[in-house]
Design an enzyme around this catalytic site. Structure first.
Site, short mmCIF file in Angstrom:
data_model
loop_
_atom_site.label_atom_id
_atom_site.label_comp_id
_atom_site.label_asym_id
_atom_site.label_seq_id
_atom_site.Cartn_x
_atom_site.Cartn_y
_atom_site.Cartn_z
N SER A 73 0.80 -1.23 0.00
CA SER A 73 0.00 0.00 0.00
C SER A 73 0.83 1.28 0.00
CB SER A 73 -0.95 0.01 1.20
OG SER A 73 -0.26 0.21 2.41
N LYS A 128 0.36 4.54 6.77
CA LYS A 128 -0.17 5.40 5.71
C LYS A 128 0.42 6.79 5.85
CE LYS A 128 -3.06 2.02 4.74
NZ LYS A 128 -2.89 1.15 3.54
#
Length: 225
Positions: A73, A128
């Protein structure tokens, strides 16, 4: 022999004289006593062995921790199996002073998320990038993430104005929300393959574990963040 010359003859040894033991020599070796320095050394060693695990736990809980990337990701910024050092000092200080820890826009953070955990997991830790701060209006539309706030009433795209933006592709989704106080909006750099705030919403400050500080492995790609 002249009878007038008298020769002194020593008396015969008595049995007592023949078997009388000699007096024992005084013992010149001092009595051995435990060394104070040796005792101090032993105590210091034991104390170190007892304290080392406690110090390691405190450092891991409040200062820094090692992590390994699992998944794609954050590509291409981070790759699967990269080894990272996550810094927790600012978060720990915020909690000690009863404040919310709000990282800067563009920071890469580790946080806990219960609603994406797998079977047998109470929560999962994700990594993230912070793209929206408290009070921001975050809009994802037509492949672009746009932020509106007091400083940018017309909106701006952090993906295009911040240094990390060169690795960001199209941002899929349809989002329009106001980031609540004490929370942040997060996005994976690999926008085409990232489970982030576009799907599970904003992240409370209390769920943030720390900020990415250093990639230590692969060694030829070591980098400060």
């Amino acid at each position: 022999m002249d009878e007038n010359n008298n020769v002194a003859v020593p008396p015969p040894l008595t049995p007592e004289a023949e078997t009388q033991p000699l007096p024992a020599a005084p013992d010149s070796t001092p009595e051995q006593k435990p060394s104070k320095e040796g005792l101090k050394s032993i105590i210091s060693t034991i104390s170190l062995l007892l304290l080392a695990p406690i110090i390691a736990l405190l450092l891991t809980a409040f200062v820094f921790q090692s992590y390994q990337v699992d998944g794609p990701s954050m590509q291409t910024t981070l790759q699967n199996n990269d080894r990272l050092i996550v810094v927790k000092v600012a978060r720990s200080w915020a909690r000690l002073t009863h404040h919310n820890y709000i990282p800067n826009r563009g920071d890469v953070i580790i946080f806990n998320r219960a609603d994406v955990s797998g079977p047998g997991e109470s929560s999962r830790q994700l990594i993230k990038r912070v793209t929206g701060l408290p009070g921001d209006r975050v809009v994802v539309k037509d492949g672009t993430l746009t932020v509106y706030n007091l400083e940018h009433a017309e909106g701006f795209s952090p993906d295009k104005t911040m240094p990390y933006g060169s690795v960001i592709g199209e941002t899929a989704g349809n989002v329009d929300l106001i980031v609540p106080a004490g929370e942040v909006f997060v996005s994976g750099d690999n926008r085409g393959n990232s489970l982030d705030s576009r799907y599970f919403g904003t992240v409370p400050a209390n769920d943030i574990v720390g900020k990415l500080g250093l990639r230590v492995y692969p060694f030829n790609q070591a980098k400060l963040f």
